[in-house]
Every structure is written in C-alpha cells, then in structure tokens.
Motif scaffolding. Structure first.
Motif, PDB file in Angstrom:
ATOM      1  N   LEU A   1       0.840  -1.193   0.000  1.00 52.69           N
ATOM      2  CA  LEU A   1       0.000   0.000   0.000  1.00 52.69           C
ATOM      3  C   LEU A   1       0.877   1.245   0.000  1.00 52.69           C
ATOM      4  CD1 LEU A   1      -2.586  -1.180   2.661  1.00 52.69           C
ATOM      5  CD2 LEU A   1      -2.867  -1.173   0.180  1.00 52.69           C
ATOM      6  N   ILE A   2       0.274   2.372  -0.363  1.00 47.07           N
ATOM      7  CA  ILE A   2       0.959   3.652  -0.373  1.00 47.07           C
ATOM      8  C   ILE A   2      -0.003   4.703   0.186  1.00 47.07           C
ATOM      9  CG2 ILE A   2       0.269   4.195  -2.743  1.00 47.07           C
ATOM     10  CD1 ILE A   2       3.017   5.517  -3.117  1.00 47.07           C
ATOM     11  N   ILE A   3       0.540   5.709   0.837  1.00 49.82           N
ATOM     12  CA  ILE A   3      -0.260   6.800   1.375  1.00 49.82           C
ATOM     13  C   ILE A   3      -0.097   7.993   0.440  1.00 49.82           C
ATOM     14  CG2 ILE A   3      -0.596   8.389   3.310  1.00 49.82           C
ATOM     15  CD1 ILE A   3       0.465   6.134   5.149  1.00 49.82           C
ATOM     16  N   THR A   4      -1.206   8.515  -0.051  1.00 46.92           N
ATOM     17  CA  THR A   4      -1.162   9.623  -1.004  1.00 46.92           C
ATOM     18  C   THR A   4      -0.939  10.956  -0.278  1.00 46.92           C
ATOM     19  OG1 THR A   4      -3.535  10.109  -0.941  1.00 46.92           O
ATOM     20  CG2 THR A   4      -2.799   8.380  -2.475  1.00 46.92           C
TER      21      THR A   4
ATOM     22  N   ILE B   1       4.612   4.293   3.884  1.00 45.76           N
ATOM     23  CA  ILE B   1       4.551   2.857   4.103  1.00 45.76           C
ATOM     24  C   ILE B   1       5.769   2.218   3.455  1.00 45.76           C
ATOM     25  CG2 ILE B   1       3.261   0.735   3.653  1.00 45.76           C
ATOM     26  CD1 ILE B   1       0.701   2.394   3.684  1.00 45.76           C
ATOM     27  N   ASP B   2       6.502   1.433   4.232  1.00 44.84           N
ATOM     28  CA  ASP B   2       7.666   0.710   3.723  1.00 44.84           C
ATOM     29  C   ASP B   2       7.162  -0.524   2.976  1.00 44.84           C
ATOM     30  OD1 ASP B   2       9.897  -0.878   3.287  1.00 44.84           O
ATOM     31  OD2 ASP B   2      10.731  -0.560   5.289  1.00 44.84           O
ATOM     32  N   PRO B   3       7.342  -0.578   1.649  1.00 50.96           N
ATOM     33  CA  PRO B   3       6.823  -1.721   0.897  1.00 50.96           C
ATOM     34  C   PRO B   3       7.491  -3.045   1.267  1.00 50.96           C
ATOM     35  CG  PRO B   3       8.169  -0.319  -0.504  1.00 50.96           C
ATOM     36  CD  PRO B   3       8.015   0.394   0.801  1.00 50.96           C
TER      37      PRO B   3
ATOM     38  N   HIS C   1       4.565  -1.652  -6.557  1.00 51.25           N
ATOM     39  CA  HIS C   1       4.913  -2.823  -5.754  1.00 51.25           C
ATOM     40  C   HIS C   1       3.792  -3.853  -5.821  1.00 51.25           C
ATOM     41  CE1 HIS C   1       7.586   0.269  -4.031  1.00 51.25           C
ATOM     42  NE2 HIS C   1       8.420  -0.743  -4.003  1.00 51.25           N
ATOM     43  N   GLN C   2       3.629  -4.445  -6.982  1.00 51.09           N
ATOM     44  CA  GLN C   2       2.571  -5.427  -7.183  1.00 51.09           C
ATOM     45  C   GLN C   2       3.008  -6.782  -6.642  1.00 51.09           C
ATOM     46  OE1 GLN C   2       0.888  -5.491 -11.082  1.00 51.09           O
ATOM     47  NE2 GLN C   2       1.008  -3.284 -11.307  1.00 51.09           N
TER      48      GLN C   2
ATOM     49  N   SER D   1       1.210 -10.747  -5.333  1.00 49.60           N
ATOM     50  CA  SER D   1       0.040 -11.611  -5.221  1.00 49.60           C
ATOM     51  C   SER D   1      -0.231 -11.903  -3.742  1.00 49.60           C
ATOM     52  CB  SER D   1       0.285 -12.927  -5.959  1.00 49.60           C
ATOM     53  OG  SER D   1       1.288 -13.674  -5.287  1.00 49.60           O
ATOM     54  N   GLU D   2      -1.374 -12.506  -3.482  1.00 49.73           N
ATOM     55  CA  GLU D   2      -1.722 -12.931  -2.118  1.00 49.73           C
ATOM     56  C   GLU D   2      -0.657 -13.893  -1.578  1.00 49.73           C
ATOM     57  OE1 GLU D   2      -4.575 -13.520   1.197  1.00 49.73           O
ATOM     58  OE2 GLU D   2      -4.959 -12.292  -0.570  1.00 49.73           O
ATOM     59  N   GLU D   3      -0.175 -14.790  -2.434  1.00 53.88           N
ATOM     60  CA  GLU D   3       0.855 -15.753  -2.023  1.00 53.88           C
ATOM     61  C   GLU D   3       2.161 -15.051  -1.676  1.00 53.88           C
ATOM     62  OE1 GLU D   3      -0.925 -16.102  -5.014  1.00 53.88           O
ATOM     63  OE2 GLU D   3      -2.370 -17.460  -4.083  1.00 53.88           O
ATOM     64  N   GLU D   4       2.537 -14.041  -2.459  1.00 56.70           N
ATOM     65  CA  GLU D   4       3.757 -13.286  -2.174  1.00 56.70           C
ATOM     66  C   GLU D   4       3.633 -12.500  -0.874  1.00 56.70           C
ATOM     67  OE1 GLU D   4       5.661 -12.247  -6.484  1.00 56.70           O
ATOM     68  OE2 GLU D   4       3.687 -11.376  -6.047  1.00 56.70           O
ATOM     69  N   LEU D   5       2.456 -11.930  -0.646  1.00 62.31           N
ATOM     70  CA  LEU D   5       2.227 -11.201   0.607  1.00 62.31           C
ATOM     71  C   LEU D   5       2.294 -12.149   1.797  1.00 62.31           C
ATOM     72  CD1 LEU D   5      -0.663  -8.833  -0.522  1.00 62.31           C
ATOM     73  CD2 LEU D   5       1.693  -8.162  -0.004  1.00 62.31           C
ATOM     74  N   ARG D   6       1.718 -13.349   1.659  1.00 60.38           N
ATOM     75  CA  ARG D   6       1.769 -14.328   2.746  1.00 60.38           C
ATOM     76  C   ARG D   6       3.205 -14.772   3.004  1.00 60.38           C
ATOM     77  NH1 ARG D   6      -1.508 -16.314   5.908  1.00 60.38           N
ATOM     78  NH2 ARG D   6      -3.340 -15.740   4.739  1.00 60.38           N
ATOM     79  N   ALA D   7       3.994 -14.960   1.949  1.00 57.58           N
ATOM     80  CA  ALA D   7       5.402 -15.338   2.110  1.00 57.58           C
ATOM     81  C   ALA D   7       6.174 -14.218   2.812  1.00 57.58           C
ATOM     82  CB  ALA D   7       6.027 -15.649   0.754  1.00 57.58           C
ATOM     83  N   LYS D   8       5.871 -12.974   2.480  1.00 55.85           N
ATOM     84  CA  LYS D   8       6.528 -11.842   3.143  1.00 55.85           C
ATOM     85  C   LYS D   8       6.149 -11.814   4.622  1.00 55.85           C
ATOM     86  CE  LYS D   8       6.142  -7.804   1.111  1.00 55.85           C
ATOM     87  NZ  LYS D   8       5.715  -6.405   0.799  1.00 55.85           N
ATOM     88  N   PHE D   9       4.862 -12.038   4.918  1.00 56.92           N
ATOM     89  CA  PHE D   9       4.395 -12.110   6.300  1.00 56.92           C
ATOM     90  C   PHE D   9       5.178 -13.180   7.068  1.00 56.92           C
ATOM     91  CE2 PHE D   9       1.704 -14.909   8.923  1.00 56.92           C
ATOM     92  CZ  PHE D   9       1.532 -14.094  10.031  1.00 56.92           C
ATOM     93  N   GLU D  10       5.341 -14.343   6.456  1.00 56.54           N
ATOM     94  CA  GLU D  10       6.051 -15.436   7.116  1.00 56.54           C
ATOM     95  C   GLU D  10       7.519 -15.090   7.359  1.00 56.54           C
ATOM     96  OE1 GLU D  10       5.111 -18.865   4.731  1.00 56.54           O
ATOM     97  OE2 GLU D  10       3.024 -18.825   5.384  1.00 56.54           O
TER      98      GLU D  10
END
Length: 83
Positions: free
Chosen positions: A3-6, A33-35, A65-66, A68-77
């Motif tokens: 996400l980004i803050i405008t 927001i730090d991507p 910073h596109q 996927s849901e899977e990439e976001l979950r991997a980053k979370f982990e």
C-alpha cells in the motif's frame, strides 16, 4: 501489492499504530509505508487495518509494488519468523 499513502494524508496519526508489521512511519510531509514490510495485513487480519481507520481514504494499492496474495503471505512469514 503493498500500500501507499497519497498526499491527501492529513497526518492524523491513526494508521501508524494499527500496522502489525511496523511498516508505517512519519515521512517528511505525510506518513509513508515501507513496501518491504507491508503485507496488506495478510497473515494478521482479513482487511488492511490502516485502510479501515483512515478518515480521508488516502491509502491505496501501490502500483509500483505489485504482489500476489501468495507473495504477501510469504513476506508475512519472513517478517514474523523471528517472533
């Protein structure tokens, strides 16, 4: 996608404490927001908490910073692995 803050941000301070990854911090003019840390709350919540509390709707998906849901979950982990 991170996400980004405008520039519509009014610096109301409500988003920063809501971020479970510590991705939001005060920038020069507005919050940023730090991507590398933003998972859109995947792994923590069903919805992005900063978006939920923002009174001016200035937090949007960052087209630079596109992810996927899977990439976001991997980053979370990765982020929470040491917790």
């Amino acid at each position: 996608m991170a996400l980004i803050i405008t520039d519509e941000c009014i610096n109301c301070d409500v988003c920063e404490p809501e971020c479970p990854n510590g991705a939001i911090s005060q920038g020069d003019a507005t919050y940023v927001i730090d991507p590398a840390l933003c998972t859109e709350c995947v792994g923590h919540y069903e919805t992005s908490q900063c978006v939920e509390v923002c009174p001016v709707d200035c937090i949007i998906k960052d087209p630079n910073h596109q992810e996927s849901e899977e990439e976001l979950r991997a980053k979370f982990e990765r982020i929470t692995a040491g917790s």
